[in-house]
Write a protein that holds these residues in place. Structure first.
Motif, mmCIF file in Angstrom:
data_model
loop_
_atom_site.group_PDB
_atom_site.id
_atom_site.type_symbol
_atom_site.label_atom_id
_atom_site.label_comp_id
_atom_site.label_asym_id
_atom_site.label_seq_id
_atom_site.Cartn_x
_atom_site.Cartn_y
_atom_site.Cartn_z
ATOM 1 N N ASP A 109 -1.761 14.871 -22.733
ATOM 2 C CA ASP A 109 -1.598 16.083 -21.916
ATOM 3 C C ASP A 109 -2.583 16.092 -20.749
ATOM 4 N N GLU A 112 -1.328 13.769 -18.052
ATOM 5 C CA GLU A 112 -0.178 14.363 -17.341
ATOM 6 C C GLU A 112 -0.639 15.502 -16.438
ATOM 7 N N SER A 117 2.548 10.347 -14.419
ATOM 8 C CA SER A 117 3.943 10.564 -14.809
ATOM 9 C C SER A 117 4.101 10.651 -16.326
ATOM 10 N N ASN A 118 4.922 11.615 -16.774
ATOM 11 C CA ASN A 118 5.095 11.742 -18.227
ATOM 12 C C ASN A 118 5.967 10.635 -18.791
ATOM 13 N N LYS A 125 -1.191 6.372 -21.031
ATOM 14 C CA LYS A 125 -1.504 7.793 -20.777
ATOM 15 C C LYS A 125 -2.700 8.240 -21.614
ATOM 16 N N SER B 232 2.884 7.716 -9.551
ATOM 17 C CA SER B 232 2.177 8.918 -10.008
ATOM 18 C C SER B 232 0.664 8.696 -9.988
ATOM 19 N N ARG B 487 -2.400 21.186 -13.848
ATOM 20 C CA ARG B 487 -2.053 20.292 -12.734
ATOM 21 C C ARG B 487 -2.482 20.901 -11.407
#
Lengths: 419, 539
Positions: A109, A112, A117-118, A125, B232, B487
């Motif tokens: 989490d 992200e 990118s998930n 990650k 990303s 975010r």
């Protein structure tokens, strides 16, 4: 079990205090190492107990000595580091251990939330998330390869910048040629120069020669072990198949690794004949999945015969020019190239092992592997070996639907039983 | 026709063989790809696969630029008359130049063998010399970065912007390569070097930010493609710079969807760069219409910014009818006629189709205006509506300075809770209660509405307490909201808007997670419409 859960929750609660969280993680791994060396599970074979022990040791070495460690990926030619007494920390292992501590969800989490990118592989990650929390120890340098997946370059580049450490990427061409070997060898020389600088130590090429000799000897044992698998089987636990990635890749060349395969060979010689259906895995083994654990751990119902990722290179490295030899190994690695190259090697392994069925666990975000699933299906159909594709996530337990996975697995096992 | 995909493909070499050599820019989407490859492969790769098969492209040159392209080669092998995979180095140095040169030469030999045509070196040299070299504009611009975007989508963004929009995504930068000065004796070596040295894409080891230095950038629209993860990382690094940045995620063929338009428009609005064609009329009252997926809301203001009336009606199958109905109710409550309204601004997903609106503004800008109207200290708005959720950051003047939105699925939105309420057979209001007595700590692991529904069904089958399941669902929605919030970054004071703000259970879980209070307006569903009305007033 309860005590472990409490400890893991305690780590999770302290992630915002990175220096304390680091200490908790290190302590956890240190204690686990002591535990497995003194009270290893007596139900498992001596070789597997030893594997468990050395993997804990390999992890502990890098985490306890960050000033002597380097981040690597699973394909980094760590022979160079072993020759220098540098402790590699491979990111896939670190993430798996964090999943073992049940904190992979918050790390993922965190990555992200930082904008990653998930759909990226959850091993990467989780490692990035650990970097974002600041719970990773700062190593002296980071080295990765362009093989075998896209994420390597960018994960390492991103975190090396964040941690302000020297970073090197080894570009491995996918087609073999004299130029390609020269190109990779030149890069190995550059890594050596960089390491000499970073660790203020002279590199000893003779020491590398010794490491490569150990590696060749280890591969001899591995080939012999493989040849027994068609008739005999060492009942294993799925996590040990994953632990084997330490010994088949990053810690190849270490004397402990050689000793492990010696013990494994001894164990399979004394092992019983195969009597249950044996399964071979493509890519990774879903070690945390309860449905798989229930059927495969310790050969309760079915036997795990291995996974292809542990046998991508079992050849011999040229000892007269070890750097050239390592360059050739990197280029020749099974997964560096098209599916024709992959399948030709893997079908050879399958022909040796003679599994009753093959499972490909399509790990979330791993395009290089999931992209081969339909292609495997075609060639295994021709060979008449039942093949199951299951989607899920080796790392992030939230991405797995236990009921769905269970239905697929059980239906597949019913097919095997009816044959 | 020879097709190619990547900017590193030697297009000029292919043009020597075939003047129709073309870079494939897939527009179609069928289900063919998913019968041949795993659905979680990169969307662009799947689109190319379909384009090649549907259009019978039988000659294709690929580069091994990523895992998906490598597997595309494997899937197409044996299906086309000519298929070549070019080995593209990651680094740029003398040896890699040589490797790439050898690769181009091998490609030429392979095509010569296949076609029986001989490679015409003079024609090739001529093509290099005649290459039209372009330079980047000097003026301030909005840069589109990241993974490739179709040219028509860039044109569409340009139409909405009042300053230059420059396509600098991965394949667009090949326009700026310099080919004319043939430094080397061998034109192929010169070409190989030039291609390899062009502005690096994210699969290359070379650094990219250098490129940014020469451009005056007002804002960055950063595109990423679903299941293509390269870009990303750069977005994660760029978003910490001072340049305002918008991230969009597409599956390549859907880049012109309503959701993308909303984000782009809101971003342009926040930069003050949106081209707006509205008309101000004389009058005393001003209306804002928020045509959302679940409800249609209207607010009417007088010219002193006082709320005169508002209405909330469920959005039915016809968004226009719901808007008309809501408008009538709001007018009636205010005792006004349509003629009394000087200006109407519409917002929300259905904003384009509202016939009585004078102009359209995105719900992001409108929520910013609406929240600021209530409380000038609000810096972060968490808006969780029926089918989407967003987090909006405001500056101390109420301007939107950053925002993020959820993916296109309904995970963590009002719809998610509605589906779960139905599964649990409880009224939606019961889902909204704050649950403090700690029963069993259940975790809903899946945020996908469909998967979570089956998870809830299994929990019911296990006779778990409904309260504990509801608690778990509220925590799951809160988690998703906080990930979105992180975010943008945490910064109080917070306001929550949208229908889910009425769910006290979710609100209290978010408050627990962020360890801060959240202000909930009396009627959280009308904030967007209120912002639209404020804009109609000409604020």
């Amino acid at each position: 079990m309860k005590a472990i859960e409490i400890y893991c929750n305690f780590i999770k609660k302290n992630l915002d205090n990175p220096s304390f969280a680091k200490k908790l993680i290190n302590l956890g791994i240190g204690v686990a190492e002591k535990y497995v060396s003194y009270f290893g599970d007596r139900k498992v074979l001596a070789s597997h107990r030893y594997l468990n022990e050395i993997c804990m040791k390999y992890m502990r070495e890098s985490l306890y000595n960050p000033e002597r460690s380097a981040w690597v990926n699973i394909f980094t030619p760590t022979e160079i580091f072993h020759a220098m007494g540098v402790f590699p920390l491979f990111i896939e292992a670190y993430s798996s251990f964090m999943s073992g501590f049940f904190i992979e969800d918050v790390l993922i989490d965190k990555a992200e939330a930082a904008g990653i990118s998930n759909t990226l592989c959850s091993f990467h990650k989780a490692f990035i998330g650990a970097g974002e929390y600041g719970i990773l120890q700062k190593p002296k340098m980071a080295v990765t390869t362009s093989i075998i997946c896209d994420a390597n370059l960018n994960t390492f580049r991103y975190l090396a910048k964040k941690y302000d450490i020297p970073f090197y990427i080894i570009d491995v061409p996918s087609k073999s040629s004299e130029n390609a070997v020269e190109y990779v060898k030149d890069q190995l020389v550059e890594i050596i120069q960089m390491s000499e600088d970073v660790f203020s130590q002279k590199f000893d090429i003779d020491k590398l020669g010794e490491i490569v000799k150990i590696e060749n000897k280890t591969n001899e044992y591995r080939r012999k072990y493989l040849s027994y698998l068609s008739t005999k089987v060492c009942h294993s636990i799925m996590s040990f198949e994953m632990f084997m990635l330490f010994t088949s890749h990053v810690f190849m060349g270490r004397p402990e690794t050689l000793k492990y395969y010696q013990k494994l060979l001894q164990d399979i010689k004394n092992a019983p004949e195969r009597s249950k259906k044996g399964i071979f895995f493509i890519h990774l083994v879903p070690m945390w999945e309860p449905s798989f654990q229930q059927y495969f751990n310790l050969g309760e119902n079915y036997d795990i015969l291995g996974s292809d990722l542990n046998y991508d290179f079992i050849g011999k490295i040229d000892t007269s020019d070890p750097l050239k030899g390592i360059a050739e190994k990197l280029i020749g690695t099974t997964y560096n190239g098209d599916f024709a190259k992959i399948s030709s090697h893997i079908t050879k392994i399958i022909d040796i092992v003679k599994p009753d069925g093959i499972i490909q666990f399509c790990h979330w975000g791993c395009k290089q592997s999931i992209g081969t699933a339909n292609l495997y299906k075609n060639i295994l159909k021709e060979k008449g070996i039942p093949f199951l594709i299951v989607d899920g996530d080796i790392m992030d337990k939230r991405n797995n639907q236990e009921g769905q996975i269970n239905t697929r697995l059980e239906a597949f096992l019913e097919i095997l039983e009816s044959r | 026709m020879i097709g190619y995909v990547c900017k590193y493909a030697p297009a000029k070499v292919l043009e020597v063989f075939d003047k129709d050599a073309v870079r494939i820019d897939p527009k179609i989407r069928t289900d063919t790809a998913e019968s041949l490859v795993h659905p979680n492969m990169c969307s662009f790769m799947k689109a190319v696969l379909e384009e090649v098969l549907e259009n019978n492209i039988d000659e294709l040159v690929l580069t091994n630029c990523c895992d998906s392209m490598r597997r595309l080669y494997d899937v197409l092998k044996g299906k086309l008359q000519f298929l070549y995979m070019l080995d593209l180095p990651v680094k740029v140095n003398n040896t890699s130049n040589k490797i790439f040169y050898d690769e181009i030469c091998s490609l030429i030999s392979a095509y010569e063998r296949y076609s029986g045509k001989e490679f015409d070196m003079d024609k090739f040299t001529e093509l290099l010399k005649n290459h039209k070299e372009k330079s980047l504009p000097d003026a301030e611009l909005i840069a589109v970065f990241g993974a490739r975007l179709r040219p028509d989508v860039i044109d569409n963004i340009q139409k909405r912007s009042n300053i230059k929009v420059q396509n600098l995504t991965c394949t667009a930068t090949d326009k700026y390569i310099k080919l004319k000065n043939l430094e080397d004796q061998d034109p192929i070596l010169h070409y190989a070097k030039t291609l390899l040295n062009s502005f690096p894409c994210m699969r290359m080891a070379e650094e990219r930010p250098e490129f940014l230095k020469d451009i005056k950038i007002k804002g960055i629209i950063y595109n990423t493609i679903k299941f293509c993860d390269f870009y990303s990382y750069e977005y994660a690094a760029l978003k910490n710079l001072d340049v305002p940045t918008l991230k969009i995620e597409t599956d390549y063929t859907d880049t012109d969807s309503g959701q993308i338009k909303t984000r782009v428009d809101a971003f342009l609005e926040s930069l003050g760069s949106r081209r707006i064609t509205g008309v101000n009329k004389e009058g005393k009252y001003f209306a804002g219409v928020d045509s959302g997926s679940t409800s249609t809301n209207i607010v009417i203001l007088d010219n002193n910014k006082n709320i005169v009336s508002y209405s909330i009606v469920p959005t039915g199958a016809m968004a226009i009818d719901s808007a008309k109905k809501a408008y009538e109710i709001a007018l009636k409550r205010a005792g006004l006629e349509k003629e009394d309204i000087a200006n109407v601004v519409s917002t929300g997903y259905g904003r384009v189709g509202i016939p009585f609106a004078d102009k359209q503004v995105t719900e992001i800008t409108c929520h910013g205006k609406g929240a600021f109207y209530f409380d000038k200290d609000i810096r972060t708005i968490i808006d969780i509506g029926g089918q989407d959720s967003k987090v909006i950051r405001l500056d101390n003047e109420g301007n939107v300075v950053d925002f993020v939105m959820n993916d296109k699925c309904s995970a963590g939105t009002g719809k998610f809770l509605e589906v779960m309420a139905r599964t649990l057979e409880v009224p939606i209001d019961e889902m909204a209660e704050v649950i403090t007595d700690s029963g069993e700590n259940i975790k809903i692991t899946s945020m996908c509405t469909v998967f979570a529904e089956s998870e809830v069904i299994s929990l019911i089958a296990q006779n778990k307490d409904k309260k504990d399941i509801i608690h778990a669902l509220n925590k799951a929605v809160a988690s998703k909201g906080v990930v979105l919030l992180d975010r943008v970054g945490r910064k109080g004071k917070y306001m929550m808007t949208g229908g889910v703000a009425k769910n006290k259970g979710v609100v209290s879980e978010i408050e627990n997670k962020i360890e801060d209070k959240i202000r909930i307006p009396t009627e959280p569903q009308i904030i967007g419409a209120l912002g639209a009305a404020i804009l109609a007033l000409g604020d």
